[in-house]
Enzyme design. Sequence first.
Site, mmCIF file in Angstrom:
data_model
loop_
_atom_site.group_PDB
_atom_site.id
_atom_site.type_symbol
_atom_site.label_atom_id
_atom_site.label_comp_id
_atom_site.label_asym_id
_atom_site.label_seq_id
_atom_site.Cartn_x
_atom_site.Cartn_y
_atom_site.Cartn_z
ATOM 1 N N GLU A 22 0.846 -1.204 0.000
ATOM 2 C CA GLU A 22 0.000 0.000 0.000
ATOM 3 C C GLU A 22 0.880 1.252 0.000
ATOM 4 O OE1 GLU A 22 -3.105 -0.185 -1.144
ATOM 5 O OE2 GLU A 22 -3.638 -1.507 0.509
ATOM 6 N N THR B 182 2.815 2.174 -2.082
ATOM 7 C CA THR B 182 4.110 1.867 -2.693
ATOM 8 C C THR B 182 4.111 2.233 -4.171
ATOM 9 O OG1 THR B 182 3.221 -0.362 -2.834
ATOM 10 C CG2 THR B 182 4.906 0.020 -1.156
ATOM 11 N N ASP B 183 2.928 2.329 -4.783
ATOM 12 C CA ASP B 183 2.912 2.516 -6.258
ATOM 13 C C ASP B 183 3.538 3.846 -6.684
ATOM 14 O OD1 ASP B 183 0.661 3.956 -5.393
ATOM 15 O OD2 ASP B 183 -0.721 3.084 -6.884
ATOM 16 N N GLY C 91 -16.669 4.771 -2.258
ATOM 17 C CA GLY C 91 -16.020 5.228 -1.019
ATOM 18 C C GLY C 91 -15.497 4.103 -0.148
ATOM 19 N N ALA C 92 -15.561 2.869 -0.636
ATOM 20 C CA ALA C 92 -15.086 1.735 0.173
ATOM 21 C C ALA C 92 -13.602 1.485 -0.043
ATOM 22 C CB ALA C 92 -15.891 0.477 -0.159
ATOM 23 N N SER D 51 -11.733 1.303 -5.448
ATOM 24 C CA SER D 51 -11.400 1.913 -6.733
ATOM 25 C C SER D 51 -12.537 2.025 -7.719
ATOM 26 C CB SER D 51 -10.261 1.145 -7.411
ATOM 27 O OG SER D 51 -9.142 1.203 -6.620
ATOM 28 N N SER E 32 -13.510 4.797 -8.758
ATOM 29 C CA SER E 32 -13.151 5.865 -9.698
ATOM 30 C C SER E 32 -12.213 5.352 -10.794
ATOM 31 C CB SER E 32 -12.569 7.073 -8.967
ATOM 32 O OG SER E 32 -11.436 6.714 -8.242
ATOM 33 N N ASP F 212 -4.491 1.145 -9.285
ATOM 34 C CA ASP F 212 -5.922 0.868 -9.441
ATOM 35 C C ASP F 212 -6.315 0.730 -10.911
ATOM 36 O OD1 ASP F 212 -5.648 1.389 -6.780
ATOM 37 O OD2 ASP F 212 -6.799 3.253 -6.795
HETATM 38 C C1 GLA Z 1 -5.286 4.721 -3.814
HETATM 39 C C2 GLA Z 1 -4.514 5.165 -5.041
HETATM 40 C C3 GLA Z 1 -3.475 4.124 -5.460
HETATM 41 C C4 GLA Z 1 -2.607 3.710 -4.277
HETATM 42 C C5 GLA Z 1 -3.447 3.394 -3.058
HETATM 43 C C6 GLA Z 1 -2.618 3.151 -1.831
HETATM 44 O O1 GLA Z 1 -6.075 3.603 -4.092
HETATM 45 O O2 GLA Z 1 -5.396 5.395 -6.115
HETATM 46 O O3 GLA Z 1 -2.697 4.615 -6.515
HETATM 47 O O4 GLA Z 1 -1.647 4.672 -4.001
HETATM 48 O O5 GLA Z 1 -4.381 4.414 -2.744
HETATM 49 O O6 GLA Z 1 -1.839 2.021 -1.991
#
Ligand code: GLA
Length: 382
Positions: free
Chosen positions: A31, A33-34, A118-119, A122, A124, A168
């Site tokens: 998490e 880390t991207d 909102g959970a 992703s 969006s 995501d």
């Molecule tokens: C959100 C962002 C991702 C990532 C995560 C945390 O989902 O859209 O790019 O950074 O948070 O790991």
Amino acid sequence: MIEIIRQCFREHFAGDGILYAAPGRVNLIGEHTDYNLGFVLPGAIDKSFYMVIAPNGTQLCNLFSIHFDAMVSFSIDETALPEALWSRYVFGEIKELQALGCKVGGFNAVVASDIPIGAGISSSAAFTSVTGIALNDLFDLKLSKMELAKAGQMCEHHYVGVRCGIMDQFASLHGREATLMRLDCRSLDYEYIPFAPDGLSLLLLDTQVKHSLASSEYNLRRADCEAGVAQLRQRYPSIESLRDVSLEVLEAHRSELSPVVYNRCSFVVEENERLLRACRALEEGDYALCGAQMYGSHEGLSKKYEVSCPELDYLQGIAQNYPGMLGARMMGGGFGGCTINLLQEDAVDEFIEFCGNSFSKKFWKELRPIKVRIGKGAGIIV
Ligand code: GLA
């Protein structure tokens, strides 16, 4: 859902459209880390954003949202942001495709989703992904899935204001059934990792907490990491991101960083190591060891990265001591959203009941359990 959305298209626009879907995602570990060019381990899930769409031969984009029961129209060359926030994902995606030199024509479309909003799973990214994959196909844009993922990510940066990483959008577009993906966010190389553990399930527990500061805090975390990199680069000019920083280097220069920046960087460097350990454990079928990395991830997210909240910490605490649980942690950007739990299939229902009761006693709110399967990535639905 599919029939409703097709029917809705017929009611608003004459004729039939083509149906596309793009899923939300889970992330087993890795998490924040991207955007630090490390590793992530997401998988697409069996909940999606849907779009029924047909080119209309004009310069106008007409977009109807079932969720908002609202129609938005704008010209393909429009530059002013549409007022309705939800429609900016489509508008922004079109602008990003145009910035790549793609010619997109007008269209009619209806959108709907069964991804809880909102959970932290992703919705969006699924929205930009379904838009990207549909326009790529209908207007023959010839973009690869990775190019579409990058366009979706840039749409978030430029039109939504979140400086997110690529996880995501990547996961939504590249997912496969019963498979996780280990993505190296620096090289963008990825590996498919089969994930169908016998007798185990993935369960999300949605706190239904939506922190209003989530996106500004997210950008601040990113800035903290960048500050750490800038500082360390003065010593080691070859360092470009936290991916290039080892624990040894970080420890050796700890006193040069502010305590907050040190904590953020240390979380990220450790999280990459936990992810690699989790992947090795998965290869060996050692789910307990993999789960132990998830526990470690939560601890770091909560204490060092400070993106958890009391509800998430509470749920994770219950999970960690629950019989039949292998791993649990908060998932996604944080400040609300859900925990991801890896547990024995036959313990799922009792665990949901147990958590639901104690959660509502403590927080006076309802807990929303979301059972997920790892499903396929974005595409056309025939
Ligand atoms: C959100 C962002 C991702 C990532 C995560 C945390 O989902 O859209 O790019 O950074 O948070 O790991």
